[in-house]
Design an enzyme around this catalytic site. Structure first.
Site, PDB file in Angstrom:
ATOM      1  N   HIS A 178      57.296 -36.229  70.610  1.00 59.43           N
ATOM      2  CA  HIS A 178      56.543 -35.777  69.708  1.00 59.43           C
ATOM      3  C   HIS A 178      55.632 -34.321  69.989  1.00 59.43           C
ATOM      4  O   HIS A 178      55.247 -33.755  68.908  1.00 59.43           O
ATOM      5  CB  HIS A 178      55.460 -36.925  69.637  1.00 59.43           C
ATOM      6  CG  HIS A 178      54.162 -36.821  68.551  1.00 59.43           C
ATOM      7  ND1 HIS A 178      52.822 -35.942  68.871  1.00 59.43           N
ATOM      8  CD2 HIS A 178      54.197 -37.043  67.293  1.00 59.43           C
ATOM      9  CE1 HIS A 178      52.192 -36.260  67.787  1.00 59.43           C
ATOM     10  NE2 HIS A 178      52.930 -36.511  66.725  1.00 59.43           N
ATOM     11  N   CYS A 210      79.711  -1.052  80.477  1.00 61.37           N
ATOM     12  CA  CYS A 210      78.649  -2.061  80.725  1.00 61.37           C
ATOM     13  C   CYS A 210      77.407  -1.790  81.740  1.00 61.37           C
ATOM     14  O   CYS A 210      76.912  -2.731  82.237  1.00 61.37           O
ATOM     15  CB  CYS A 210      79.232  -3.394  81.202  1.00 61.37           C
ATOM     16  SG  CYS A 210      80.110  -3.357  82.691  1.00 61.37           S
TER      17      CYS A 210
END
Length: 826
Positions: free
Chosen positions: A439, A770
């Site tokens: 909740h 990279c």
């Protein structure tokens, strides 16, 4: 069942909108005004999805007409309007008083006799099908509920394990009264709904005996990032209310939807929860249900198996696809499920549209970033990706919520809908228990505030009035910092971005960030580092797991025992964790390429892994020692490398993520490359099979000088500018004494890069970069584009800026001439 049909035929004589009771299979999604969102959805699934294999328990619903008939026949609306004339939902005391009086007014008013009779007859017929005094769930379903932009989840009451006609009537009456719970009154006011235009339907549904098994919640979207291609399944023992309310920390599973639909088994991640308690039937007791402790042995096991996870995920996909088709717009779903402990069958017991991620703009990226640090006071599961701060307000009992002041951080054990009047005022929420579907998590997302759930000890370690910062911006682990730590919020518009010819890839190391990073426009991943997964998620040296019985350090053995408690065969722990990490990154960017660099720890770094010192040599210069390719075929390490191959094969073959391209680092000679390719083949990773490509890092001078030969061994190159710079210039980049010389823009380095690109183009091999340089230096990125490099892989924070720079360079006019010249085209 025949008797049920006869009753339904009789009811057809009554217009649908004047019926007091309707069976689930008589209603569909168009009937929300008649039976509310929850019941309409159950009917829709029974009618449309049961034929596709989705199991939903049957039942009936009292109608909105029945509720209004009750209210009007007793003259309750006028009394309630008078009561609410001076309602102030911002005043907790006033809200409580008005809510209490409204509920008492309804409970003190008996149902009309014909409504009682209709409910009693329907329950009797349900008993004819399922057995005398059958157990049912009695759930509220408001007509303004489960809407795409307002869930109303948990605003009214639910009662489980209800027996007898008297019990059903009593709980239906309580559900009617729960139209005016404090939380429902506050929520309607917040969302702009008129209290008297909303009607209540009550669903009476056959219980699934998950008290004897397990249950949970699943979402057909990632609840934190909005990543659309994953199903999140949570599971715990017993009835599902504990998961919904956040009373337990459940197990979590992620499943990848696209390859699931291709009949693969793409479970991307599994995380075991603590599952301390479970809700069961209170047989012979004074209540409907009760919580009992879960045994230690049960807590250490997953609540459901992989086949069940995949079945639930398939149902989530079917439900999402159906509702998206019905609504004509993509509709991710929030679904509750249960497993019957008697029959071992799975069931869907609720489904509603997800109301947070589906409403967010896809054209603006909002990024929160910490600008400082301080002592970490508590940790738990991060909800959202934001940062909040303020004074802590520790509240252990909902009756004390009037103490809460706007802008404070709510710190409590768990929340339920009774807490909502103050949750919307909080700058952040921290709870001891709960998972990502509890909740507190759902409401925090809906309110747009950060929350950390499942900390275990927040209410003990945090003090009232203490200034704290709640950060959910650093991955899946949320952190509570002492003090008000500075942070910044960056917003970037991503619509209408130019997409250059040069592929713009991303460097990704942390799987926990992959779903969120995938929202940044790019063409895939140019570097996924296994080192991060191994160091942070596995933590143990692979040989310490393979040769566990040889370990000399008893403390290390105990720690490994704790980490691998779920595994009879300890090396499987390494394979699972690595496969889940790789799979998560690959799924996030699917179907774009994800280049995965095989492990590239140096010996001193391997030694720092748990149990590593026993298996690692001491080298004078580990930077250029036993690392990368030289390990994989070495008899002293090949068994460990086999685990990496096994993980990669699982990702490609079992998960169906064939966009993964393994890349070999620090490969000194073509012959060494062939040995690694052969070693991979021994472990069923055969280059060319199932589209498998293998790349090599171009980071050594030998990779450049022998680029022609390397091109015969590998399918592509990725320039590692960090190592290429240090080895071209002959310096140790870890040494502060020569750090000032290290510069990828040095002419010698640039010439090496140019030679490598030309060689790759000559042999039709893909080549990208990279390393760090393009992220740090825009001029270096422009240099690469002018050489015609295929791809540039960047750190996430540099992707958008570099994409714009590259697009400008490509459209500068002279670039095409340069590219054609490099490619040898006249």
């Amino acid at each position: 069942m025949a008797e049920l049909l006869r009753i339904q035929e009789q009811q057809l004589l009554i217009p649908k909108d004047k019926a007091l009771v309707l069976w689930f299979d008589e209603v569909g999604i168009a009937d929300i005004p008649l039976v509310g969102g929850k019941n309409a959805s159950l009917g829709e699934m029974i009618q449309q999805l049961t034929p596709k294999g989705v199991s939903v328990p049957n039942g009936f619903a009292t109608t909105a007409y029945a509720y209004r008939y009750f209210i009007e026949s007793a003259g309750l609306e006028a009394k309630l309007r008078e009561l609410f004339a001076d309602l102030d939902v911002t005043d907790v005391t006033n809200l409580r008083q008005k809510g209490r009086e409204a509920r008492a007014l309804i409970l003190d008013t008996p149902f009309p006799r014909d409504l009682q009779t209709a409910i009693a007859q329907a329950y009797d017929k349900l008993c004819d099908v399922y057995g005398d005094s059958t157990d049912v769930a009695v759930r509220s379903s408001a007509t303004a509920e489960d809407l795409p932009d307002a869930s109303f989840a948990g605003q009214q009451e639910t009662y489980l394990n209800v027996h007898t006609c008297t019990g059903v009537l009593e709980c239906c009456h309580k559900c009617f009264a729960s139209t005016f719970t404090d939380r429902a009154i506050s929520y309607r006011q917040l969302k702009g709904f008129d209290h008297f235009e909303v009607a209540l339907s009550v669903g009476v549904q056959k219980m699934v005996r998950s008290d004897l098994s397990s249950s949970g919640v699943m979402f057909s979207i990632d609840t934190e990032t909005g990543f659309k291609n994953a199903v999140l399944v949570t599971a715990a023992y017993g009835l599902g209310e504990n998961v919904v309310q956040g009373a337990v920390n459940p197990d979590e599973y992620f499943v990848f939807k696209p390859t699931l639909k291709q009949d693969f088994r793409p479970i991307l991640d599994k995380r075991i929860g603590t599952k301390e308690i479970k809700m069961v039937y209170d047989l012979g007791g004074s209540k409907y249900t009760k919580n009992v402790a879960v045994t230690h042995s049960e807590r250490r096991k997953f609540a459901i198996d992989d086949d069940e996870v995949l079945q639930l995920a398939r149902w989530a996909v079917l439900i999402e696809e159906h509702y998206s088709q019905v609504r004509g717009i993509y509709t991710p779903m929030d679904i509750e499920w249960a497993k019957d402990g008697i029959t071992n069958e799975l069931f869907i017991v609720q489904a509603r549209p997800e109301t947070v991620q589906s409403q967010k703009s896809a054209t603006v990226l909002r990024n929160y970033k910490m600008q400082g640090s301080s002592a970490v006071l508590a940790k738990g599961r991060a909800v959202g990706e934001a940062i909040g701060q303020g004074k802590a307000r520790v509240i252990l009992d909902v009756h004390n919520i009037a103490d809460f002041q706007a802008g404070e951080v709510l710190v409590t054990n768990k929340t339920d809908p009774d807490w909502e009047p103050i949750m919307k005022k909080a700058s952040a929420i921290v709870t001891n228990s709960g998972g990502r579907t509890c909740h507190a998590a759902i409401i925090a997302r809906e309110m747009g505030i950060p929350a950390i759930v499942g900390t275990g000890d927040a209410t003990r370690v945090l003090q009232n009035g203490q200034e704290i910062t709640v950060s959910c911006s650093e991955g899946e682990e949320g952190k509570v910092y002492a003090g008000l730590v500075p942070f910044e919020v960056q917003e970037t518009a991503i619509d209408n971005l130019p997409r250059p010819r040069t592929q713009i890839l991303m460097n990704v190391g942390n799987p926990e960030e992959a779903f969120g990073l995938s929202a940044i426009p790019c063409d895939g991943v140019g570097l996924a580092r296994l080192e991060f997964i191994i160091a942070n998620h596995i933590k143990a040296h692979p040989l310490a797991l393979i040769r566990y019985d040889e370990l000399a350090n008893e403390a290390v053995k105990r720690e490994i025992d704790e980490m691998t408690a779920l595994y009879e065969h300890k090396p499987d722990f390494f394979t699972d964790k690595l496969a889940w990490g790789i799979g998560t990154i690959a799924a996030a960017f699917y179907p774009n390429p994800v280049i995965v660099r095989l492990s590239d720890f140096k010996s001193n770094e391997y030694a720092n892994l748990l149990g590593g010192r026993q298996f690692e040599p001491k080298e004078e210069n580990p930077m250029i020692g036993w690392r990368g390719a030289s390990r994989y075929y070495d008899p002293n390490y090949r068994d460990a490398f086999a685990l990496e191959c096994k993980a990669l094969k699982r990702v490609r073959d079992e998960m169906g993520l064939t966009n993964v391209i393994p890349m070999v680092p620090f490969c000194r000679t073509p012959e060494e490359g062939r040995k690694v390719i052969a070693e991979m083949a021994k472990n069923s990773l055969v280059k060319g099979e199932n589209g498998l490509q293998v790349y090599v890092m171009c980071e050594l001078p030998s990779n450049v000088i022998f680029a022609d030969e390397f091109a015969q061994v590998f399918d592509g190159f990725s320039i590692g500018s960090n190592d290429l710079t240090q080895l071209t210039l002959g310096l140790d980049r870890d040494s502060g004494l020569v750090a000032h010389i290290f510069d990828e823009r040095n002419e010698a380095v640039k010439r090496m890069v140019e030679i490598a690109i030309k060689a790759a183009k000559k042999y039709g091999r893909k080549i990208g970069i990279c390393g760090q340089a393009p992220s740090d230096y825009p001029e270096f990125a422009r240099f690469l584009v002018e050489l015609g490099i295929d791809s540039i892989s960047l750190n996430p924070d540099s992707v958008l800026k570099t994409m714009l720079d590259v697009a400008k360079v490509e459209h500068s006019g002279s670039v095409m001439d340069v590219v054609m010249d490099v490619a040898g085209v006249s």
